[in-house]
Design a protein around this motif. Structure first.
Motif, mmCIF file in Angstrom:
data_model
loop_
_atom_site.group_PDB
_atom_site.id
_atom_site.type_symbol
_atom_site.label_atom_id
_atom_site.label_comp_id
_atom_site.label_asym_id
_atom_site.label_seq_id
_atom_site.Cartn_x
_atom_site.Cartn_y
_atom_site.Cartn_z
ATOM 1 N N GLY A 162 -33.446 -24.047 25.841
ATOM 2 C CA GLY A 162 -33.973 -22.913 26.336
ATOM 3 C C GLY A 162 -35.476 -22.745 26.853
ATOM 4 O O GLY A 162 -35.887 -21.929 27.608
ATOM 5 N N GLN A 199 -26.933 -24.318 31.272
ATOM 6 C CA GLN A 199 -25.914 -23.309 31.411
ATOM 7 C C GLN A 199 -25.374 -23.064 29.858
ATOM 8 O O GLN A 199 -24.923 -21.844 29.445
ATOM 9 C CB GLN A 199 -25.141 -23.747 31.983
ATOM 10 N N GLU A 202 -27.380 -20.575 28.364
ATOM 11 C CA GLU A 202 -27.211 -19.206 28.546
ATOM 12 C C GLU A 202 -25.951 -18.782 28.245
ATOM 13 O O GLU A 202 -25.826 -17.325 27.909
ATOM 14 C CB GLU A 202 -27.347 -19.032 30.141
ATOM 15 N N GLN A 206 -25.231 -15.442 26.043
ATOM 16 C CA GLN A 206 -24.184 -14.088 26.408
ATOM 17 C C GLN A 206 -23.151 -14.045 25.292
ATOM 18 O O GLN A 206 -22.529 -12.900 25.227
ATOM 19 C CB GLN A 206 -23.347 -14.721 27.786
#
Length: 212
Positions: A162, A199, A202, A206
């Motif tokens: 990240g 991805q 992310e 989430q």
């Protein structure tokens, strides 16, 4: 039997140990997931002993596909990593047992024999890792999606992803072989059905797998 491990010295010792315990058995070896796949296609095995960290894949990420294709072949995971999250992931992936690489020879032989006889070989793990569910025993591992979690190492690797770090930079920062970092990222990316490590980061955020 098929032994899958990329550490040549350990693989040689394990092969000799099993050959002594089962003199009539054919003990084959593979050092990558691709080689192991080819071995099974060419000739089925009555048991696979699988290391988690392989140069071309994370063993636990690929294991469900393997179990779907060869459901009759039990897989005993052997790893230097003895972590509650990895043990849980191995169970969910369909492993027949999980054995630390530090296990004594008698324990290895006993676990292999159990798997060959159709049993489950989890009894040689430290007692604390045998008590499910892990989320109750270790609340910090609880996640929003039941049955899913990250090991502390996987979480740290994703956090560095990240921050824009490459696998090589992450390996350098954590003092790990780059192949191990890539293997962990392979597992996480596969588990999240992500198309890239970015991805995966992310999606992990989430789904509550990571804290910002």
């Amino acid at each position: 039997m098929l032994l899958v491990d990329d550490h040549a010295l350990y693989l040689t010792g394990l092969r000799l140990m099993l050959a002594q315990a089962w003199p009539d058995a054919e003990v084959r070896v593979a050092s990558t997931w691709g080689e192991a796949q080819a071995e099974l296609v060419n000739q089925p095995a009555d048991l696979v002993l699988l290391d988690i960290h392989l140069p071309d894949a994370h063993g636990l990420a690929m294991l469900p596909r393997w179990r779907a294709r060869w459901p009759e072949v039990p897989v005993l995971v052997m790893s230097a990593d003895v972590d509650g999250v990895l043990v849980q992931q191995a169970r969910e992936a369909g492993a027949a047992g999980y054995l630390p690489k530090s296990a004594q020879p008698d324990d290895v032989v006993a676990a292999v024999r159990t798997c060959l006889e159709g049993g489950q070989a989890w009894a040689h793990l430290p007692y604390g890792l045998l008590q499910p569910p892990l989320a109750e025993a270790r609340p910090e591992l609880a996640v929003a999606e039941p049955g899913r979690s990250l090991s502390p190492l996987q979480a740290e690797i994703l956090k560095l992803v990240g921050r824009g770090q490459s696998p090589k930079a992450i390996a350098r920062a954590l003092g790990l072989p780059e192949g191990d970092v890539r293997a962990e990222l392979s597992w996480v990316t596969e588990s999240l059905n992500a198309s890239s490590r970015e991805q995966a980061f992310e999606l992990a955020l989430q789904r509550g797998w990571l804290t910002p």
